[in-house]
Design a protein around this motif. Sequence first.
Motif, short mmCIF file in Angstrom:
data_model
loop_
_atom_site.label_atom_id
_atom_site.label_comp_id
_atom_site.label_asym_id
_atom_site.label_seq_id
_atom_site.Cartn_x
_atom_site.Cartn_y
_atom_site.Cartn_z
N ASP A 20 0.81 -1.22 0.00
CA ASP A 20 0.00 0.00 0.00
C ASP A 20 0.84 1.27 0.00
O ASP A 20 0.34 2.32 -0.37
CB ASP A 20 -0.91 0.02 1.24
N LEU A 21 2.07 1.17 0.44
CA LEU A 21 2.92 2.36 0.60
C LEU A 21 4.38 1.94 0.49
O LEU A 21 4.77 0.89 1.01
CB LEU A 21 2.67 2.98 1.98
N ILE A 22 5.16 2.76 -0.18
CA ILE A 22 6.61 2.56 -0.21
C ILE A 22 7.25 3.81 0.38
O ILE A 22 6.96 4.93 -0.07
CB ILE A 22 7.14 2.34 -1.64
N VAL A 96 9.19 9.12 17.36
CA VAL A 96 7.82 8.68 17.64
C VAL A 96 6.83 9.45 16.77
O VAL A 96 5.91 8.87 16.18
CB VAL A 96 7.49 8.85 19.14
N SER A 97 7.01 10.75 16.67
CA SER A 97 6.13 11.58 15.85
C SER A 97 6.18 11.15 14.38
O SER A 97 5.15 11.06 13.71
CB SER A 97 6.55 13.04 15.99
N THR A 98 7.37 10.86 13.88
CA THR A 98 7.54 10.42 12.49
C THR A 98 6.86 9.07 12.27
O THR A 98 6.18 8.85 11.27
CB THR A 98 9.03 10.36 12.11
N ALA A 99 7.03 8.15 13.22
CA ALA A 99 6.40 6.84 13.12
C ALA A 99 4.87 6.97 13.10
O ALA A 99 4.20 6.32 12.29
CB ALA A 99 6.84 5.95 14.28
N GLN A 100 4.33 7.83 13.95
CA GLN A 100 2.88 8.04 13.97
C GLN A 100 2.39 8.65 12.66
O GLN A 100 1.34 8.27 12.13
CB GLN A 100 2.50 8.95 15.15
N ARG A 104 -0.21 6.90 9.94
CA ARG A 104 -1.42 7.55 9.43
C ARG A 104 -1.40 7.59 7.91
O ARG A 104 -2.43 7.35 7.26
CB ARG A 104 -1.53 8.97 10.00
N ILE A 105 -0.25 7.87 7.32
CA ILE A 105 -0.12 7.86 5.86
C ILE A 105 -0.43 6.46 5.33
O ILE A 105 -1.14 6.31 4.33
CB ILE A 105 1.29 8.33 5.43
N LEU A 112 -8.07 2.93 4.54
CA LEU A 112 -8.74 2.76 5.83
C LEU A 112 -9.29 4.05 6.41
O LEU A 112 -9.89 4.04 7.48
CB LEU A 112 -7.79 2.09 6.82
N VAL A 113 -9.07 5.17 5.73
CA VAL A 113 -9.58 6.46 6.19
C VAL A 113 -10.64 6.93 5.19
O VAL A 113 -10.30 7.32 4.07
CB VAL A 113 -8.45 7.50 6.33
N PRO A 114 -11.92 6.87 5.57
CA PRO A 114 -13.00 7.24 4.65
C PRO A 114 -12.86 8.69 4.17
O PRO A 114 -12.54 9.59 4.93
CB PRO A 114 -14.27 7.08 5.49
N GLY A 115 -13.08 8.87 2.86
CA GLY A 115 -13.10 10.21 2.30
C GLY A 115 -11.75 10.80 1.95
O GLY A 115 -11.67 11.92 1.47
N VAL A 116 -10.67 10.06 2.19
CA VAL A 116 -9.33 10.55 1.87
C VAL A 116 -8.62 9.51 1.03
O VAL A 116 -8.47 8.36 1.43
CB VAL A 116 -8.50 10.83 3.15
N SER A 117 -8.16 9.91 -0.16
CA SER A 117 -7.40 8.99 -1.00
C SER A 117 -5.91 9.26 -0.85
O SER A 117 -5.51 10.36 -0.45
CB SER A 117 -7.80 9.15 -2.47
N ALA A 118 -5.11 8.27 -1.20
CA ALA A 118 -3.66 8.44 -1.14
C ALA A 118 -3.20 9.57 -2.05
O ALA A 118 -2.33 10.36 -1.69
CB ALA A 118 -2.96 7.14 -1.52
N LEU A 119 -3.82 9.67 -3.21
CA LEU A 119 -3.43 10.71 -4.16
C LEU A 119 -3.76 12.10 -3.63
O LEU A 119 -2.91 12.99 -3.65
CB LEU A 119 -4.12 10.49 -5.50
#
Length: 131
Positions: A20-22, A96-100, A104-105, A112-119
């Motif tokens: 899903d993410l690189i 920790v902030s970067t990991a969080q 989320r990204i 998994l976040v409704p209404g928000v696309s990766a693009l």
Amino acid sequence: HIATSLPLPSERDHLRPRIDLIVFMIDIKSKYSLKNIEASLAHVDGSFFLGKVYFLVTGVGRVNYCSVETNAICKLGEDYCSPVLFCELELERIRVSTAQRLLRILQICAGLVPGVSALSFGLLMKNSAGD
């Protein structure tokens, strides 16, 4: 999953979960790190650059030890239409902030976040970085 370079070995393709993410990690103190990323980019499908590729630059707190120009990294982000995140992994609070933030990204990229696309999120990240 973590890989040191691309392409990934094909013998385990059938066991590999969906990607899903690189996140390409660039150590600003190592020219080899940037060269490895540049070589690996050729193995990423072009459609993946639509919000699912990020560059994470580490070691930014040690400007005196930089082997890689930040301009070169920012140009890489521009060339591949991918956001660049800068962090210092030696400081726990920033780590920790970067990991969080990356988590989320990943949630967004996995749908998994409704209404928000990766693009759309990737474009928002790129636009806010230029401000």
